[in-house]
Design a protein around this motif. Structure first.
Motif, PDB file in Angstrom:
ATOM      1  N   PHE A   1       0.836  -1.205   0.000  1.00 18.66           N
ATOM      2  CA  PHE A   1       0.000   0.000   0.000  1.00 18.66           C
ATOM      3  C   PHE A   1       0.869   1.253   0.000  1.00 18.66           C
ATOM      4  N   MET A   2       1.925   1.253   0.797  1.00 21.27           N
ATOM      5  CA  MET A   2       2.815   2.412   0.874  1.00 21.27           C
ATOM      6  C   MET A   2       3.474   2.686  -0.482  1.00 21.27           C
ATOM      7  N   LEU A   3       3.917   1.637  -1.141  1.00 23.01           N
ATOM      8  CA  LEU A   3       4.566   1.805  -2.442  1.00 23.01           C
ATOM      9  C   LEU A   3       3.587   2.343  -3.487  1.00 23.01           C
ATOM     10  N   LEU A   4       2.381   1.809  -3.497  1.00 23.33           N
ATOM     11  CA  LEU A   4       1.377   2.297  -4.434  1.00 23.33           C
ATOM     12  C   LEU A   4       0.963   3.731  -4.106  1.00 23.33           C
ATOM     13  N   GLN A   5       0.837   4.004  -2.848  1.00 20.40           N
ATOM     14  CA  GLN A   5       0.441   5.338  -2.399  1.00 20.40           C
ATOM     15  C   GLN A   5       1.476   6.382  -2.784  1.00 20.40           C
ATOM     16  N   HIS A   6       2.739   5.996  -2.813  1.00 23.78           N
ATOM     17  CA  HIS A   6       3.809   6.929  -3.174  1.00 23.78           C
ATOM     18  C   HIS A   6       3.572   7.491  -4.586  1.00 23.78           C
ATOM     19  N   HIS A   7       3.077   6.664  -5.488  1.00 26.83           N
ATOM     20  CA  HIS A   7       2.799   7.139  -6.847  1.00 26.83           C
ATOM     21  C   HIS A   7       1.645   8.142  -6.857  1.00 26.83           C
ATOM     22  N   VAL A   8       0.680   7.965  -5.979  1.00 30.26           N
ATOM     23  CA  VAL A   8      -0.418   8.930  -5.845  1.00 30.26           C
ATOM     24  C   VAL A   8       0.145  10.257  -5.334  1.00 30.26           C
TER      25      VAL A   8
ATOM     26  N   GLU B   1      -0.082  13.930  -7.070  1.00 29.55           N
ATOM     27  CA  GLU B   1      -0.673  15.081  -6.375  1.00 29.55           C
ATOM     28  C   GLU B   1       0.312  16.235  -6.290  1.00 29.55           C
ATOM     29  N   GLU B   2       1.576  15.929  -6.128  1.00 27.16           N
ATOM     30  CA  GLU B   2       2.571  17.005  -6.066  1.00 27.16           C
ATOM     31  C   GLU B   2       2.666  17.737  -7.406  1.00 27.16           C
ATOM     32  N   ARG B   3       2.563  17.007  -8.502  1.00 29.94           N
ATOM     33  CA  ARG B   3       2.572  17.665  -9.817  1.00 29.94           C
ATOM     34  C   ARG B   3       1.362  18.590  -9.962  1.00 29.94           C
TER      35      ARG B   3
ATOM     36  N   LYS C   1       7.741  23.147  -0.913  1.00 32.57           N
ATOM     37  CA  LYS C   1       8.366  21.854  -1.209  1.00 32.57           C
ATOM     38  C   LYS C   1       9.842  21.840  -0.803  1.00 32.57           C
ATOM     39  N   LYS C   2      10.514  22.986  -0.962  1.00 28.55           N
ATOM     40  CA  LYS C   2      11.938  23.070  -0.603  1.00 28.55           C
ATOM     41  C   LYS C   2      12.161  22.940   0.900  1.00 28.55           C
TER      42      LYS C   2
END
Length: 116
Positions: free
Chosen positions: A79-86, A90-92, A106-107
């Motif tokens: 779940f953590m690995l998949l969530q990282h892509h989300v 979202e950051e983009r 972000k900095k």
């Protein structure tokens, strides 16, 4: 899963879950006190750009430890690995919507917590 209360792993897992739950409640409070259309940067958002995701994962880890379930712990890691892509997506979106303000945020604020 049958819980084996009274074990060290149960109490440690409950402790981890409680910390995560407190973090989630604080995050919701911080988020809902930001006017619509503004970037959330205070409270929990001052220590993590993604406190909702971070504390949810910590809560799942706590439940996995408390229940002593290797399956649940493995599913949490997936779940953590998949969530990282989300989070990356979202950051983009935040970069497009908030521009320079988000880039500055972000900095100075880690993605998850501390050095992560």
């Amino acid at each position: 899963l049958p819980l084996k209360t009274g074990t060290d792993s149960f109490y440690f897992g409950v402790f981890i879950f409680a910390i995560a739950y407190i973090g989630l409640v604080a995050t919701y409070f911080n988020f809902f006190n930001v006017p619509a259309g503004q970037l959330a940067t205070r409270g929990m958002f001052g220590i993590s750009r993604n406190p909702f995701y971070f504390f949810t994962c910590v809560a799942y880890l706590g439940v996995g430890i408390a229940s002593f379930s290797w399956l649940l712990l493995m599913l949490t890691i997936i779940f953590m690995l998949l969530q990282h892509h989300v989070v990356l997506a979202e950051e983009r979106i935040c970069e497009v919507n908030f521009g320079r303000e988000y880039l500055e945020y972000k900095k100075k604020t880690p993605r998850y917590l501390l050095f992560f």
